[in-house]
Design an enzyme around this catalytic site. Structure first.
Site, PDB file in Angstrom:
ATOM      1  N   GLY A 149      15.655  37.894   5.263  1.00 53.69           N
ATOM      2  CA  GLY A 149      16.695  37.361   4.377  1.00 53.69           C
ATOM      3  C   GLY A 149      18.058  37.662   4.942  1.00 53.69           C
ATOM      4  O   GLY A 149      18.196  37.975   6.119  1.00 53.69           O
ATOM      5  N   ASN A 150      19.077  37.562   4.124  1.00 54.34           N
ATOM      6  CA  ASN A 150      20.427  37.916   4.579  1.00 54.34           C
ATOM      7  C   ASN A 150      21.242  38.399   3.381  1.00 54.34           C
ATOM      8  O   ASN A 150      20.758  38.403   2.253  1.00 54.34           O
ATOM      9  CB  ASN A 150      21.088  36.734   5.284  1.00 54.34           C
ATOM     10  CG  ASN A 150      21.179  35.514   4.386  1.00 54.34           C
ATOM     11  OD1 ASN A 150      21.899  35.531   3.396  1.00 54.34           O
ATOM     12  ND2 ASN A 150      20.430  34.464   4.711  1.00 54.34           N
ATOM     13  N   HIS A 151      22.482  38.783   3.650  1.00 50.75           N
ATOM     14  CA  HIS A 151      23.291  39.436   2.613  1.00 50.75           C
ATOM     15  C   HIS A 151      24.022  38.477   1.680  1.00 50.75           C
ATOM     16  O   HIS A 151      24.855  38.913   0.888  1.00 50.75           O
ATOM     17  CB  HIS A 151      24.331  40.351   3.264  1.00 50.75           C
ATOM     18  CG  HIS A 151      23.733  41.524   3.969  1.00 50.75           C
ATOM     19  ND1 HIS A 151      22.967  42.447   3.326  1.00 50.75           N
ATOM     20  CD2 HIS A 151      23.781  41.907   5.274  1.00 50.75           C
ATOM     21  CE1 HIS A 151      22.576  43.365   4.186  1.00 50.75           C
ATOM     22  NE2 HIS A 151      23.039  43.048   5.382  1.00 50.75           N
TER      23      HIS A 151
ATOM     24  N   ALA B  99      23.215  30.347   2.548  1.00 53.72           N
ATOM     25  CA  ALA B  99      22.955  30.938   3.861  1.00 53.72           C
ATOM     26  C   ALA B  99      21.453  30.796   4.100  1.00 53.72           C
ATOM     27  O   ALA B  99      20.669  31.694   3.764  1.00 53.72           O
ATOM     28  CB  ALA B  99      23.388  32.390   3.879  1.00 53.72           C
TER      29      ALA B  99
END
Ligand code: CTP
Length: 449
Positions: free
Chosen positions: A254-256, A323
């Site tokens: 995943g990402n932030h 994102a």
């Protein structure tokens, strides 16, 4: 600031510790050449004296319907129609609730109810009051009728608590107003009917909003649409947040991304009257609720692709703020992957590319559709952003650089540079995500006509 010169502004001041900042704000406004009429709520006079504000504005400050000494009536209708904008700073929870409910038990509320001009609200209150569902639902209601929110900032509050609820700084508030008037002038210049004397007639006609008193008694029954309904009838697809690509039942790639930028966009688009389909990945911040927002939660890039393709044909505008993960595991393990008994062991997870959703939409795009992408970069920012604009067949690309403090994931602020197809580059200062959303929307509106 030049755009503020000559503008007639009602500055509403409510009962809040932050009322002292109204003096600084007032000074900035008058220095910029605005004519300011201050109206205080009865409670506000406990926090800052009318004498201070009348000295700074050069006009008597109004609080009550009547002047007790002279018996003179402060005509709320006349005041409301006089104003080019109404700015309430600080706006207390109490006043916001009155505005949302249409209550009218003080002069400021009566002027507000009689107004046809745009309304800017800069709230200030304790963090729990701000977060309370009642306040948030009042804010949503006020946004949905096209009012502009100058969001409170995060910081130390009068209660000693730290959090969101601090009045935006006067410099920030005046910048928002200046940008608003600049846009009004730009729009009017496009229509070619802006009058040099600074009258806002052209914008008023364009947005269906009247800022000048009507002929006769000024109470024309043709009450116009509130400002901020410029996308009424348009359908917009917004994506927000990250996607999660499962490695096994407990882990993911995943990402932030927090989703905040996409959510602010959805909210502001809805406040402009657009019907918004909000496709978002897993987020921990609340998903905006608004009668014009239909939200759809997804998890993976593939789910997001499916949701976007389902909606795409029926939308006029796409704003792809999500994102999206670029890679996903080739296979998701059915059971939790156990640690290797060999302590030094490396784990290899084969991954494959996900579909680039935006590029796929860019390929299908009709001439009538408008596509906005984001580019989050850490180096060669402009070069990468322009190449994405071309490659994905976009109309606008919004560049964030992680090298800019306050920009990017998780923050409440953002700093953007926007490029359009003609290569025009527009750089904005650090602003709240809500204001950034407003800037992006203005750029879209300028280009879709
Ligand atoms: N995007 C998308 N689908 C993907 C990846 C990205 O729709 N699989 C969209 C994003 O929502 C964003 C834009 O494409 O609007 C640019 O995303 P970004 O991650 O900056 O760029 P990438 O094209 O993924 O390129 P790179 O990661 O190499 O910078």
């Amino acid at each position: 600031m030049e755009t503020i010169r000559g503008k007639k502004i009602i500055l509403g001041v409510c009962g809040s510790i932050a009322a002292y900042k109204a003096a600084f704000l007032l000074r900035l406004l008058t220095k910029a050449g605005a004519e300011v009429q201050v109206i205080m709520t009865p409670d506000a006079v406990h926090f800052i004296t009318p004498l201070t504000l009348s000295t700074l504005s050069g006009k008597p400050v109004l609080v009550d319907y009547f002047d007790e000494k002279t018996g003179e009536w402060n005509n709320h209708v006349h005041l409301a129609l006089w104003a080019d904008v109404i700015l309430v700073a600080p706006a207390s929870a109490n006043t916001l609730s009155k505005f949302a409910a249409g209550a009218c038990d003080n002069l400021l509320a009566a002027v507000y109810l009689s107004a046809r001009s745009p309304v800017f609200l800069a709230p200030a209150m304790d963090l729990d009051m701000w977060k309370h569902p009642a306040t948030q639902s009042n804010i949503s209601a006020l946004l949905s009728i096209g009012h502009h929110l100058i969001a409170p900032e995060n910081g130390e509050l009068a209660s000693g608590l730290v959090g969101e609820g601090r009045l935006a700084e006067p410099e920030e508030i005046i910048q928002v107003l200046a940008a608003y008037f600049e846009n009004v002038e730009k729009n009017a210049a496009v229509t070619g009917s802006f009058e040099e004397n600074g009258a806002l007639t052209a914008h008023a006609e364009k947005s269906g909003m009247l800022t000048a008193p009507a002929e006769g008694d000024g109470l024309s029954p043709e009450r116009s649409a509130p400002s901020g309904q410029r996308l009424r009838g348009k359908n917009v697809l917004v994506t927000a947040g990250p996607t999660y690509e499962a490695i096994d039942p407990v882990r993911f790639i995943g990402n932030h991304s927090s989703g905040k930028m996409g959510f602010a966009l959805a909210q502001e688009l809805a406040a402009e009257g657009a019907g918004v389909t909000l496709v978002h990945g897993p987020v921990s911040v609340p998903v905006p609720e608004h009668p014009l927002i239909r939200s759809r939660a997804v998890v993976t890039a593939d789910d997001m692709l499916t949701a976007c393709l389902e909606t795409f044909d029926g939308v006029d505008i796409v704003v792809m703020a999500a994102a999206v993960a670029d890679y996903t595991p080739v296979e998701t393990a059915a059971q939790k992957i156990k640690k290797s008994p060999d302590a030094e062991g490396e784990l290899q997870i084969p991954v494959k590319k996900t579909t680039d959703i935006l590029a796929a939409l860019g390929q299908r795009k009709k001439d009538s559709q408008f596509l906005v992408g984001f580019a989050l970069e850490t180096e060669k920012e402009e070069e990468h952003a322009l190449s994405k604009l071309q490659r994905k067949n976009l109309d606008l690309i919004v560049l964030n650089s992680l090298r800019d403090e306050g920009a990017g994931f998780g923050t409440d602020t953002n700093k953007i540079t926007v490029f359009d197809r003609s290569g025009q580059r527009t750089q904005f200062p650090l602003r709240s995500k809500q204001q950034v959303a407003g800037d992006i929307i203005q750029m879209i509106i300028d280009r879709i006509g």
